[in-house]
Write a protein that holds these residues in place. Sequence first.
Motif, PDB file in Angstrom:
ATOM      1  N   GLY A 133      45.309  58.344  29.218  1.00  0.00           N
ATOM      2  CA  GLY A 133      45.606  59.609  29.889  1.00  0.00           C
ATOM      3  C   GLY A 133      44.975  59.743  31.257  1.00  0.00           C
ATOM      4  N   VAL A 134      44.556  58.639  31.868  1.00  0.00           N
ATOM      5  CA  VAL A 134      43.895  58.650  33.176  1.00  0.00           C
ATOM      6  C   VAL A 134      44.838  58.063  34.210  1.00  0.00           C
ATOM      7  N   ILE A 135      44.969  58.755  35.322  1.00  0.00           N
ATOM      8  CA  ILE A 135      45.793  58.247  36.413  1.00  0.00           C
ATOM      9  C   ILE A 135      44.979  57.221  37.197  1.00  0.00           C
ATOM     10  N   ASP A 136      45.461  55.989  37.205  1.00  0.00           N
ATOM     11  CA  ASP A 136      44.774  54.915  37.913  1.00  0.00           C
ATOM     12  C   ASP A 136      45.835  54.101  38.646  1.00  0.00           C
ATOM     13  N   PHE A 137      45.936  54.308  39.946  1.00  0.00           N
ATOM     14  CA  PHE A 137      46.963  53.624  40.729  1.00  0.00           C
ATOM     15  C   PHE A 137      46.664  52.142  40.892  1.00  0.00           C
ATOM     16  N   LYS A 138      45.417  51.788  40.676  1.00  0.00           N
ATOM     17  CA  LYS A 138      45.083  50.366  40.733  1.00  0.00           C
ATOM     18  C   LYS A 138      45.711  49.636  39.544  1.00  0.00           C
ATOM     19  N   ARG A 139      45.648  50.247  38.374  1.00  0.00           N
ATOM     20  CA  ARG A 139      46.319  49.676  37.201  1.00  0.00           C
ATOM     21  C   ARG A 139      47.835  49.647  37.421  1.00  0.00           C
ATOM     22  N   GLN A 140      48.326  50.742  37.991  1.00  0.00           N
ATOM     23  CA  GLN A 140      49.761  50.794  38.228  1.00  0.00           C
ATOM     24  C   GLN A 140      50.213  49.674  39.150  1.00  0.00           C
ATOM     25  N   LYS A 141      49.391  49.396  40.168  1.00  0.00           N
ATOM     26  CA  LYS A 141      49.741  48.319  41.099  1.00  0.00           C
ATOM     27  C   LYS A 141      49.751  46.977  40.377  1.00  0.00           C
ATOM     28  N   VAL A 142      48.774  46.752  39.501  1.00  0.00           N
ATOM     29  CA  VAL A 142      48.725  45.488  38.748  1.00  0.00           C
ATOM     30  C   VAL A 142      49.952  45.361  37.844  1.00  0.00           C
ATOM     31  N   ILE A 143      50.329  46.467  37.195  1.00  0.00           N
ATOM     32  CA  ILE A 143      51.496  46.449  36.305  1.00  0.00           C
ATOM     33  C   ILE A 143      52.774  46.184  37.100  1.00  0.00           C
ATOM     34  N   GLU A 144      52.903  46.844  38.253  1.00  0.00           N
ATOM     35  CA  GLU A 144      54.092  46.641  39.088  1.00  0.00           C
ATOM     36  C   GLU A 144      54.195  45.183  39.531  1.00  0.00           C
ATOM     37  N   ASP A 145      53.089  44.589  39.948  1.00  0.00           N
ATOM     38  CA  ASP A 145      53.112  43.181  40.377  1.00  0.00           C
ATOM     39  C   ASP A 145      53.502  42.264  39.224  1.00  0.00           C
ATOM     40  N   ALA A 146      52.998  42.567  38.029  1.00  0.00           N
ATOM     41  CA  ALA A 146      53.319  41.734  36.866  1.00  0.00           C
ATOM     42  C   ALA A 146      54.807  41.850  36.517  1.00  0.00           C
ATOM     43  N   ARG A 179      46.491  38.153  34.896  1.00  0.00           N
ATOM     44  CA  ARG A 179      45.500  38.306  33.823  1.00  0.00           C
ATOM     45  C   ARG A 179      44.109  38.610  34.400  1.00  0.00           C
ATOM     46  N   SER A 180      43.777  37.955  35.515  1.00  0.00           N
ATOM     47  CA  SER A 180      42.484  38.236  36.143  1.00  0.00           C
ATOM     48  C   SER A 180      42.407  39.679  36.626  1.00  0.00           C
ATOM     49  N   LYS A 181      43.524  40.181  37.190  1.00  0.00           N
ATOM     50  CA  LYS A 181      43.548  41.565  37.638  1.00  0.00           C
ATOM     51  C   LYS A 181      43.506  42.523  36.466  1.00  0.00           C
ATOM     52  N   PHE A 182      44.110  42.107  35.320  1.00  0.00           N
ATOM     53  CA  PHE A 182      44.010  42.928  34.111  1.00  0.00           C
ATOM     54  C   PHE A 182      42.543  43.147  33.741  1.00  0.00           C
ATOM     55  N   VAL A 183      41.783  42.071  33.805  1.00  0.00           N
ATOM     56  CA  VAL A 183      40.366  42.153  33.442  1.00  0.00           C
ATOM     57  C   VAL A 183      39.622  43.075  34.405  1.00  0.00           C
ATOM     58  N   GLN A 184      39.910  42.942  35.703  1.00  0.00           N
ATOM     59  CA  GLN A 184      39.204  43.738  36.691  1.00  0.00           C
ATOM     60  C   GLN A 184      39.550  45.217  36.599  1.00  0.00           C
ATOM     61  N   SER A 185      40.808  45.531  36.321  1.00  0.00           N
ATOM     62  CA  SER A 185      41.226  46.933  36.327  1.00  0.00           C
ATOM     63  C   SER A 185      41.107  47.584  34.957  1.00  0.00           C
ATOM     64  N   PHE A 186      41.327  46.809  33.868  1.00  0.00           N
ATOM     65  CA  PHE A 186      41.279  47.378  32.528  1.00  0.00           C
ATOM     66  C   PHE A 186      39.942  47.145  31.840  1.00  0.00           C
ATOM     67  N   GLY A 187      39.123  46.243  32.382  1.00  0.00           N
ATOM     68  CA  GLY A 187      37.880  45.889  31.715  1.00  0.00           C
ATOM     69  C   GLY A 187      38.116  44.819  30.686  1.00  0.00           C
ATOM     70  N   GLY A 188      37.088  44.035  30.453  1.00  0.00           N
ATOM     71  CA  GLY A 188      37.212  42.964  29.484  1.00  0.00           C
ATOM     72  C   GLY A 188      36.332  41.811  29.866  1.00  0.00           C
ATOM     73  N   LYS A 189      36.435  40.759  29.164  1.00  0.00           N
ATOM     74  CA  LYS A 189      35.582  39.602  29.351  1.00  0.00           C
ATOM     75  C   LYS A 189      36.372  38.488  29.999  1.00  0.00           C
ATOM     76  N   VAL A 190      35.875  38.042  31.168  1.00  0.00           N
ATOM     77  CA  VAL A 190      36.512  36.938  31.863  1.00  0.00           C
ATOM     78  C   VAL A 190      36.079  35.637  31.220  1.00  0.00           C
ATOM     79  N   ALA A 191      37.039  34.770  31.046  1.00  0.00           N
ATOM     80  CA  ALA A 191      36.699  33.472  30.462  1.00  0.00           C
ATOM     81  C   ALA A 191      35.718  32.752  31.362  1.00  0.00           C
ATOM     82  N   ALA A 192      34.563  32.469  30.806  1.00  0.00           N
ATOM     83  CA  ALA A 192      33.512  31.852  31.600  1.00  0.00           C
ATOM     84  C   ALA A 192      33.846  30.419  31.921  1.00  0.00           C
ATOM     85  N   LYS A 193      33.550  30.094  33.147  1.00  0.00           N
ATOM     86  CA  LYS A 193      33.767  28.720  33.570  1.00  0.00           C
ATOM     87  C   LYS A 193      32.609  27.872  33.113  1.00  0.00           C
ATOM     88  N   SER A 194      32.902  26.802  32.475  1.00  0.00           N
ATOM     89  CA  SER A 194      31.844  25.943  31.951  1.00  0.00           C
ATOM     90  C   SER A 194      31.013  25.396  33.085  1.00  0.00           C
TER      91      SER A 194
END
Length: 869
Positions: A133-146, A179-194
């Motif tokens: 229920g939160v307006i977040d145009f950054k998420r919207q931009k990521v969704i539009e690009d996808a 997927r990287s932008k999903f993590v940045q805008s939605f939160g989550g754990k980025v796959a760590a580089k070994s």
Amino acid sequence: MNVKFFRLVSFNTLVFLFQFFTNSLVAQSNPGTGNPEFNAALQRYVDNLMVKFGQESIDDERFIVQQIRMVNDEIRSRVTNYKEIRNTYFDRLDTRLQEIQALQTRLSAMGNHSLDGFISELESKIEQTKDSGVIDFKRQKVIEDAIQLLFIAEEIIQLDPNASMNQNPKISQGMKESRSKFVQSFGGKVAAKSATDSDADATIFDLYKEWKLTERLKYQVRWTDLQIIKNRMLKNGTQVDALRMLNRELEKAAEAYNYSMFDLAERSFDEIFKRYKNIGVLDDCLYYQAESNYFLSRYSTAKKLYRNLIENYSSSPFIPYSYKRMMYIEYHSQNYNSVIDLFRQMQIIVSTTDPNLDEARFLTVVSSLKAGLYQETIDHCLETNNTSTYFLNTQLILAEAYAGSHNLNQAEIILNKLTDLPDQSPELRFKLLLKLGYINYEQGEYFKAIETFNLIPSNFSEMDKVLIGYAWSFYKIEINKPIMDLKDFSTARKHLELLLDVYYTSDYYLEAKTLLGYIYQLEEKPLAAIDQFDYAFRSKAVKQISDDMNTEQVKLLEISNTADKVMNKALEEKNTQTYERAKAVKEKIRIPIRNLAFADLSSSGIATSSEVKKLKAQLDELERLKSIAKQQENSELVKRIERMQLRIYRAINESDISSDSEIGINYFDEHPFARRQSVVENENAKIQAMRQDVKNQRLELVRKMSALDVQILNAKNQRDYKKQIQLELSYNRYDDILKKLDFMETQTFGLSLRQTNIDLDRWSDYGAFGMANVNFAIRNQKNKEIEYMNKQIEEINTFLENRKANIKHTLKLIEDEITLMTRKVREQERLREREELTRQFEESYFDTHDTEQNQNPDTTLPPDIEIEE
């Protein structure tokens, strides 16, 4: 209208992310060298760095969160159709969800399922956005690009139904970025580089360093975005909008200031002054920014802001307060002449009825006294009105100024008036009496000084100073008596003995020792005098030992600090050998540092040995007295002496002076004043060095920041934004360090330089002179007395000789007179005899008629003969 809302991250979320990151660091930590101890130390080191970084970031996050909230409030103020925008936003999400579902159906009909996973993930992100229920145009931009990426993939599949999207570099890279932008805008754990992918030797510190740099960059990007948005709002908005933004920020800044959140208030007022300085008069913002820095103990920055206010806002009502604050800052920094100069400037500008002027004048009075400018102190004191709240304190300072300028009579008059004031605390009255007594002593009125000291009770906190004043007064009374008069120093000696017995921690202990030694010298007790002088003399040698120990301790601590730095550097560079060597050095000096720090607490000291020597000397004296008692055949006295010897032997045997303490020998238990003086001088030297070092670092940092300002301006003009951001990061880091150095410099001046009344060098030198001079002085005193007696006898003999000569002269005059009178008598006698013989002759040979008779027998003249006619 293109609007943008910032989402706020709560502090609980920040704490959670911090803990999550710490755990991830532990999980990703490289086994490193295979040394468990080294890895554990590295982990502790990084943990401490994380905590420190988190502490330093709290103020930054609090400020940027406040700015985000105000930007959001301004957006809400300008956007009137918020509900419409909200409905449009979520309707668009529903439309996009339907498009994705339709796209998935079409792709499934074509028999291509390579994008099903990405489509399902995108659907879940859209559903998650709708549920929040939160307006977040950054998420919207990521969704539009996808979604656009999926439409491109559909066109490719339509051209080639057998095409694999995972093998198409454009599509695969696009999905990876999405997927990287999903993590940045939605939160989550980025796959760590070994770590083994890039650097097989990477450790947890390397990860921390990269993370720290990333966090700083993120903060700088967020702050840059905020500045851009605020600039656009001011540029595109009306004057009413700009004033609304200004008032909102003023309200928040004032709220932070009133709630004593001075760091947030300082940042807020600084932002207001920079952003809105062209809108109105912002002298209040500049003043409260300076006040915030003042309460944060950043005195150098606060002084600069106060000076800016005075120079640029000449009619501001905050000018008197600014002058007063600057005077307090200069007073705190012990720049007393600057305080006086500021007060002179303030007198020209500020009205005489301003209450700040009275307080500033009193501060000037105190500064003048501390600067030793007694005449200027007197002048400012006389300017103080008797209705001022500082009048009584000013009068006390005036008395001290008169005393400092050797005008003791005026000082005495003022102190007498102050002591007679009603409703004053007993402690203050006793201190005034103490000062008055010492002024009487300086005037040579010793009996009056003693009478003043008699008014002070024994429970006075500075009774040791009273006792030493008593002793000197009674000593002066006796010493000023004529040479042949009987001198009794017993009263002075009793006061000194009371001070030494009761106030054995007094700063006047050495002074009392030396004066008592001189009194013993005058009383012709050379051994007792030498004992007192020897104590004062040895204090200087003990102080030298303490100075050497302090120097050694400082050097060892420097080595320990260097070892810590080398260990940290070795942890960062994964150098186990250097780490072990530095650790071994630190362990090696740990015990010596501990022993030097606790040397005063050692039970094995010189005082015990000295007491044992005194007991042995008493045994020798008792042995001599016992032999005399045996010669006198006094058996009872012999038994008493033997019992005393037995008790002394037991005391000597119970004192275990042979066993050494684990922390070494205590050289200072018998001479604590030498240790105290040494420690005070060492601490004062450290404080002075610390002040100078912090000042030099601050000035060097200011120079570097000035150079960075020029480089940032050049990069901005050249539109080299990458370099500009790097330089701004460095500038911000320098600015944070500058604030800390400013705070540290203020704190170093808060560490006041301690002063003592021990005066060890003076009394120790006097003790050395007394030891060398005591026997000679006694002989010299006797010679002076004999010389005086001889002179008196010579004067008496001279007087007697003069009297004898006078008597002889008088006797001679008497004898001469007697001789003269005798001669006259004899002459008269001969004349009478001659007359008698003449008469007898005439009677015998001549007839004598009546007329021939001598009618004047009382004269020897011949009688007159009347011749008859």
